[in-house]
Design a protein around this motif. Structure first.
Motif, PDB file in Angstrom:
ATOM      1  N   SER A  10       0.830  -1.213   0.000  1.00 29.69           N
ATOM      2  CA  SER A  10       0.000   0.000   0.000  1.00 29.69           C
ATOM      3  C   SER A  10       0.859   1.255   0.000  1.00 29.69           C
TER       4      SER A  10
ATOM      5  N   GLN B 290      -9.704   3.612   1.204  1.00 31.20           N
ATOM      6  CA  GLN B 290      -8.641   3.286   0.251  1.00 31.20           C
ATOM      7  C   GLN B 290      -8.809   1.849  -0.265  1.00 31.20           C
ATOM      8  N   CYS B 291      -9.141   0.928   0.652  1.00 28.87           N
ATOM      9  CA  CYS B 291      -9.321  -0.472   0.246  1.00 28.87           C
ATOM     10  C   CYS B 291     -10.474  -0.592  -0.755  1.00 28.87           C
TER      11      CYS B 291
ATOM     12  N   GLN C 298      -9.466   0.461  -4.007  1.00 22.45           N
ATOM     13  CA  GLN C 298      -8.570  -0.521  -4.645  1.00 22.45           C
ATOM     14  C   GLN C 298      -9.327  -1.774  -5.083  1.00 22.45           C
TER      15      GLN C 298
ATOM     16  N   GLY D 136      -6.128  -6.349  -3.453  1.00 22.51           N
ATOM     17  CA  GLY D 136      -6.411  -4.941  -3.771  1.00 22.51           C
ATOM     18  C   GLY D 136      -5.130  -4.112  -3.759  1.00 22.51           C
ATOM     19  N   ALA D 137      -4.328  -4.289  -2.695  1.00 23.04           N
ATOM     20  CA  ALA D 137      -3.079  -3.519  -2.584  1.00 23.04           C
ATOM     21  C   ALA D 137      -2.119  -3.912  -3.704  1.00 23.04           C
TER      22      ALA D 137
ATOM     23  N   SER E 223      -2.938  -4.988  -6.688  1.00 22.14           N
ATOM     24  CA  SER E 223      -3.393  -4.379  -7.954  1.00 22.14           C
ATOM     25  C   SER E 223      -2.922  -2.934  -8.047  1.00 22.14           C
ATOM     26  N   ALA E 224      -3.035  -2.203  -6.909  1.00 24.56           N
ATOM     27  CA  ALA E 224      -2.593  -0.799  -6.921  1.00 24.56           C
ATOM     28  C   ALA E 224      -1.084  -0.734  -7.168  1.00 24.56           C
TER      29      ALA E 224
END
Ligand SMILES: Cc1cc2nc3c(=O)[nH]c(=O)nc-3n(C[C@H](O)[C@H](O)[C@H](O)COP(=O)(O)OP(=O)(O)OC[C@H]3O[C@@H](n4cnc5c(N)ncnc54)[C@H](O)[C@@H]3O)c2cc1C
Length: 264
Positions: free
Chosen positions: A47, A126-127, A130, A169-170, A172-173
């Motif tokens: 993150s 944020q999650c 994402q 998710g993190a 992917s970001a």
């Protein structure tokens, strides 16, 4: 050696706000000039590397795994707490702070736990941004459950695989920033030592686990996000790779039992 965690002064509700307010800002056009090393690409490292990359910094991310998805964060199950008070059962930043300290037998560092409680709402936002598929109620709003003995429902969850969904998710970001060129990922590197210049962390020494060679990297700042020291306990649900090699020669380490209360 003294153990100084450099917690800002002032009343607990104001210390982080005041501290951030008095920090020097970096002009967006100048961020490209700064290199930041992030060691570890679990939930914390992925993150922060993705966010710094998106802000415009040059980020070098390191992991001893071959993919960020191998980090131990993938194992977390129950959920992630934030006092958004969606259930209207009297939750607040202070109550999450208080419950977390109590849950940690009053051994966690108060200022850090307060900061965690303070930013936890934004972490959920944020999650969601994402793409984390948190559970939702029938109306489509994010669902909350009461978890870990809490008297309020403040846990955001994705069935029994919250850590997995959060890490995807993190990840992917992070991949997005790697594609954009702002983050360079160094896989299979085990950080062995921290390079300190005039009291500031300016680089790392790492072993390339594919060919055994030692490599060194320099930067303007280093962020250690290498996870918990699970191996310090006789029994732990952490992977055996959670061994804190990065911390061995680099930092002072206190009260590992804080680990569980701090991430709540
Ligand atoms: C079974 C289980 C269930 C859990 N359930 C919950 C829960 O319901 N709710 C909750 O809030 N928390 C839960 N937790 C705790 C939570 O998952 C962790 O605290 C959190 O995921 C840690 O994230 P991290 O990014 O700090 O570390 P990690 O995910 O462990 O990542 C560490 C990273 O550092 C890298 N690394 C380590 N050492 C080095 C080195 N020397 N050189 C290079 N790279 C290195 C690793 O490769 C990895 O990428 C649970 C934990 C476990 C084990």
């Amino acid at each position: 050696m003294t153990l100084d965690s450099k917690i800002p002064d002032g009343p607990i509700e104001k210390k982080w706000f005041e501290h951030k307010f008095h920090m020097k800002l970096v002009n967006p056009a100048n961020r490209r000039k700064y290199k930041i090393i992030v060691v570890g690409t679990g939930l914390a490292g992925s993150s922060v590397a993705a966010s710094l990359g998106e802000l415009g910094y040059n980020v070098l991310a390191f992991s001893y795994h071959e993919s960020p998805r191998r980090a131990h964060s993938i194992a977390a199950q129950g959920g992630i707490n934030a006092p958004k008070n969606y259930s209207n059962d009297g939750d607040s930043v202070y109550r999450l702070f208080y419950d977390t300290l109590k849950g940690g037998d009053y051994r966690a560092r108060e200022a850090n736990v307060y900061r965690l409680a303070e930013v936890s709402g934004s972490i959920i936002d944020q999650c969601v941004a994402q793409g984390v598929p948190f559970a939702r109620d029938y109306a489509g709003y994010l669902d909350n459950r009461s978890f870990g003995g809490a008297q309020v429902a403040r846990t955001f969850y994705a069935r029994g695989q919250t850590g997995q969904q959060l890490l995807l998710g993190a990840y992917s970001a992070l991949i997005r920033q790697m594609d954009a060129g702002s983050v360079k990922f160094y896989e299979r590197r085990e950080m062995l030592d921290l390079v300190v210049v005039d009291g500031k962390a300016r680089g790392i020494v790492a072993r390339n686990l594919l060919n055994g060679k030692l490599e060194s990297y320099s930067a303007d700042a280093v962020i250690l996000a290498t996870g918990g020291y699970g191996n310090v306990f006789y029994l732990s649900t952490n992977a055996k790779a959670s061994n804190a090699t990065a911390l061995r020669q680099s930092v002072l380490y206190a009260d590992p039992s804080d680990m569980h209360s701090c991430h709540r």
